[in-house]
Design a protein around this motif. Structure first.
Motif, PDB file in Angstrom:
ATOM      1  N   PRO A  81      46.065   5.644 -62.517  1.00  0.00           N
ATOM      2  CA  PRO A  81      46.675   5.687 -63.842  1.00  0.00           C
ATOM      3  C   PRO A  81      48.069   5.073 -63.823  1.00  0.00           C
ATOM      4  CG  PRO A  81      46.114   7.909 -63.056  1.00  0.00           C
ATOM      5  CD  PRO A  81      45.780   6.960 -61.969  1.00  0.00           C
ATOM      6  N   ALA A  82      48.452   4.477 -64.924  1.00  0.00           N
ATOM      7  CA  ALA A  82      49.826   3.995 -65.105  1.00  0.00           C
ATOM      8  C   ALA A  82      50.330   4.653 -66.376  1.00  0.00           C
ATOM      9  CB  ALA A  82      49.872   2.473 -65.201  1.00  0.00           C
ATOM     10  N   ASN A  83      50.670   5.911 -66.243  1.00  0.00           N
ATOM     11  CA  ASN A  83      50.979   6.735 -67.410  1.00  0.00           C
ATOM     12  C   ASN A  83      52.163   6.220 -68.206  1.00  0.00           C
ATOM     13  OD1 ASN A  83      50.235  10.078 -66.103  1.00  0.00           O
ATOM     14  ND2 ASN A  83      48.899   8.398 -66.639  1.00  0.00           N
ATOM     15  N   ALA A  84      52.010   6.262 -69.510  1.00  0.00           N
ATOM     16  CA  ALA A  84      53.150   6.123 -70.414  1.00  0.00           C
ATOM     17  C   ALA A  84      53.128   7.337 -71.325  1.00  0.00           C
ATOM     18  CB  ALA A  84      53.067   4.836 -71.229  1.00  0.00           C
ATOM     19  N   PRO A 291      56.480   8.172 -60.020  1.00  0.00           N
ATOM     20  CA  PRO A 291      56.234   8.838 -61.305  1.00  0.00           C
ATOM     21  C   PRO A 291      55.466   7.958 -62.285  1.00  0.00           C
ATOM     22  CG  PRO A 291      58.502   9.191 -60.590  1.00  0.00           C
ATOM     23  CD  PRO A 291      57.908   8.179 -59.655  1.00  0.00           C
ATOM     24  N   HIS A 292      55.544   6.622 -62.110  1.00  0.00           N
ATOM     25  CA  HIS A 292      54.863   5.750 -63.071  1.00  0.00           C
ATOM     26  C   HIS A 292      53.357   5.668 -62.855  1.00  0.00           C
ATOM     27  CE1 HIS A 292      55.808   2.152 -60.189  1.00  0.00           C
ATOM     28  NE2 HIS A 292      54.512   2.398 -60.102  1.00  0.00           N
ATOM     29  N   LYS A 293      52.831   6.324 -61.840  1.00  0.00           N
ATOM     30  CA  LYS A 293      51.376   6.359 -61.695  1.00  0.00           C
ATOM     31  C   LYS A 293      50.782   7.561 -62.441  1.00  0.00           C
ATOM     32  CE  LYS A 293      50.085   3.668 -57.645  1.00  0.00           C
ATOM     33  NZ  LYS A 293      51.313   2.994 -57.204  1.00  0.00           N
ATOM     34  N   TRP A 294      51.201   8.756 -62.114  1.00  0.00           N
ATOM     35  CA  TRP A 294      50.473   9.943 -62.569  1.00  0.00           C
ATOM     36  C   TRP A 294      51.379  10.941 -63.288  1.00  0.00           C
ATOM     37  CZ3 TRP A 294      47.455  13.491 -58.602  1.00  0.00           C
ATOM     38  CH2 TRP A 294      46.487  14.232 -59.295  1.00  0.00           C
ATOM     39  N   LEU A 295      52.656  10.628 -63.424  1.00  0.00           N
ATOM     40  CA  LEU A 295      53.569  11.648 -63.925  1.00  0.00           C
ATOM     41  C   LEU A 295      54.254  11.230 -65.226  1.00  0.00           C
ATOM     42  CD1 LEU A 295      53.977  14.475 -62.688  1.00  0.00           C
ATOM     43  CD2 LEU A 295      56.275  13.737 -62.058  1.00  0.00           C
ATOM     44  N   LEU A 296      53.480  10.613 -66.136  1.00  0.00           N
ATOM     45  CA  LEU A 296      53.885  10.468 -67.536  1.00  0.00           C
ATOM     46  C   LEU A 296      55.126   9.600 -67.733  1.00  0.00           C
ATOM     47  CD1 LEU A 296      53.290  14.218 -68.425  1.00  0.00           C
ATOM     48  CD2 LEU A 296      51.846  12.308 -69.146  1.00  0.00           C
ATOM     49  N   MET A 445      36.559   6.168 -59.636  1.00  0.00           N
ATOM     50  CA  MET A 445      36.808   6.772 -60.948  1.00  0.00           C
ATOM     51  C   MET A 445      38.147   7.496 -60.846  1.00  0.00           C
ATOM     52  SD  MET A 445      35.281   7.508 -63.988  1.00  0.00           S
ATOM     53  CE  MET A 445      35.321   8.771 -65.287  1.00  0.00           C
ATOM     54  N   ALA A 446      39.206   6.880 -61.363  1.00  0.00           N
ATOM     55  CA  ALA A 446      40.558   7.440 -61.266  1.00  0.00           C
ATOM     56  C   ALA A 446      40.936   8.050 -62.609  1.00  0.00           C
ATOM     57  CB  ALA A 446      41.557   6.359 -60.869  1.00  0.00           C
ATOM     58  N   ILE A 447      41.128   9.357 -62.628  1.00  0.00           N
ATOM     59  CA  ILE A 447      41.395  10.094 -63.863  1.00  0.00           C
ATOM     60  C   ILE A 447      42.842  10.560 -63.857  1.00  0.00           C
ATOM     61  CG2 ILE A 447      40.749  12.117 -65.240  1.00  0.00           C
ATOM     62  CD1 ILE A 447      37.943  11.891 -63.948  1.00  0.00           C
ATOM     63  N   GLY A 448      43.526  10.400 -64.978  1.00  0.00           N
ATOM     64  CA  GLY A 448      44.914  10.847 -65.014  1.00  0.00           C
ATOM     65  C   GLY A 448      45.672  10.436 -66.252  1.00  0.00           C
TER      66      GLY A 448
END
Length: 471
Positions: A81-84, A291-296, A445-448
């Motif tokens: 994930p590349a959370n925003a 943090p930019h992968k899974w931490l919003l 399957m990468a969920i996040g």
């Protein structure tokens, strides 16, 4: 653009982003564009006269959006994930609006001191050791990516190891991120000096015994072993290297231990997952997580900590006259220009600060736990279908699996799996990526994503089954 014009257009841009995020689920996950489509949809030459900002937004809709793969889509399951998130986007907007260049403390004290505070907060949230704090001999710094962080760590390790003019070696495994090999090239290591250590064929974790033997052989040959990279959550399968045992080898041999926890490290916000930190406090010379992968926190934001910052500063500090100032000379401040490759630096701390304050520790834990729970649900669906094989190691948000193709050779089965992957991704319903373990191609399957719900996971599984039947 006057402040009033900026106010008008800025509100429209924020509305555009909000509308985009609200409607993202209606779009195909992976871009359907063909090579050259986006460029062909835009003018060949730059405009002679300025254009209204309305025209920019119109072309954004017409030409740019069709060429985007939607990383914030709830059915984006590829790579990691590349959370925003809203708070991170707004923090980034504030950073852009302030336009700070925080290369040294004197150029904007708040830029430096907020970053020091935020990385100390973050270390506390992850249960990392006190010597990683900026008020100790170590400290933390926000880099753009883990690739840059690992290069900085390598340069510091090479500095501490000395041995200029001798062969110097770095140790990784087949599962280590490719950025370490690239860092070796950038740092001037010769081909073959980034040494590959064997992994366990089942767990894919680096073998500390073989590591020790390789280091001993290199020492006997006159080389200077400089750094070992241990990974907590590899890109391929989220395998976890035995950091403590690797650290014992490094300590006995006087070698720098870098821990790459780019994806999985942030999961330690949950106390029940702090087992991933085993050995870090005692042995890690440097540690990175994103943090930019899974931490919003929207890209780019990677945090590097060091147990002792002196070798890094010795390796990277160059002080021309035009950067000299009384604050730096006093030794009372941090100049983060000495903690990274470029001189200039953005005010990245604003977006991480915004995220930590808006969600709080509880909200961050809920996000991570939610992704792990959905991954567990997906793994159960795979395990219940005899047409698939599940790779059992999935403590985080990644599940690796493969279809079983009765009667096909391994080569043909791999080709069939990749063809299935392309059908799925071409459908626009979801986006997966793949890896290879041993001889077998696996689907990942990468969920996040913060918008991913159980219904999206179940829909993805249904699509996988349907496209498999079609095969």
């Amino acid at each position: 653009m006057t402040p009033e014009e900026f106010r008008e257009h800025g509100k429209r841009v924020v509305d555009w982003i909000a509308d985009y995020l609200a409607s993202i689920e209606s779009r195909p996950v992976r871009s359907q564009a063909k090579p050259g489509d986006v460029r062909a949809a835009l003018p060949e030459h730059p405009p002679e006269e300025g254009e209204p900002f309305d025209a920019v937004l119109a072309d954004l809709d017409r030409a740019i959006l069709p060429g985007l793969t939607h990383w914030q889509h709830p059915s984006f399951f590829a790579y990691f994930p590349a959370n925003a998130s809203g708070p991170a986007v707004l923090g980034d907007l504030l950073s852009s609006g302030l336009g700070v260049q925080g290369m040294v403390w004197a150029t904007s004290p708040a830029c430096t001191e907020l970053e020091s505070l935020v990385v100390d907060w973050f270390a506390e949230l992850l249960g990392l050791p006190a010597h990683f704090r900026t008020d100790s001999r170590g400290g933390g710094v926000i880099q753009d990516t883990a690739s840059s962080a690992s290069l900085v760590a390598m340069l510091a390790a090479l500095r501490r190891a000395g041995g200029q003019g001798q062969r110097r070696t770095v140790y990784v495994s087949s599962q280590t991120h490719s950025s370490l090999e690239k860092a070796g090239r950038i740092a001037g290591l010769a081909d073959g000096d980034v040494r590959a250590v064997d992994v366990d064929e089942h767990t894919l974790e680096l073998d500390p015994g073989q590591l020790d033997r390789l280091i001993a052989e290199d020492l006997a040959a006159g080389a200077v072993p400089a750094m070992v990279c241990a990974t907590v959550g590899t890109t391929s399968t989220t395998a976890i290297d035995p950091v403590r045992r690797i650290g014992e080898v490094c300590r006995a041999r006087g070698v720098w231990l870098h821990v790459d926890a780019a994806y999985a490290g942030v999961s330690a916000v949950c106390p029940e997952l702090r087992w991933i930190n085993d050995g870090v406090a005692e042995y890690a010379d440097s540690y990175v997580t994103n943090p930019h992968k899974w931490l919003l926190t929207n890209f780019d934001c990677s945090v590097l900590w060091l147990a002792d910052r002196a070798p890094m500063i010795e390796a990277l500090s160059i002080l021309p006259e035009y950067l000299r100032n009384s604050a730096s000379s006093s030794g009372e401040v941090i100049d983060y220009r000495d903690w990274q490759i470029p001189l200039g630096r953005r005010f990245r701390a604003l977006k991480l600060w915004s995220v930590l304050r808006y969600y709080g520790a509880r909200g961050l834990r809920e996000h991570v736990r939610g992704g792990i729970a959905l991954a567990g649900e997906f793994a159960e669906l795979v395990a219940a279908d005899s047409r698939f094989e599940l790779r059992e190691h999935h403590p985080f948000g990644l599940v690796c699996f493969r279809p079983l193709w009765p009667g096909l050779s391994t080569v043909d089965a791999n080709a069939a799996t990749l063809a299935l992957l392309e059908r799925l991704n071409d459908s626009g319903e979801l986006y997966l990526s793949h890896t290879k373990v041993g001889e077998h191609v696996l689907l990942r399957m990468a969920i996040g994503a913060p918008t991913t719900e159980a219904r999206h996971v179940r829909a993805a599984w249904t699509a996988i089954q349907e496209h498999l039947d079609f095969a």
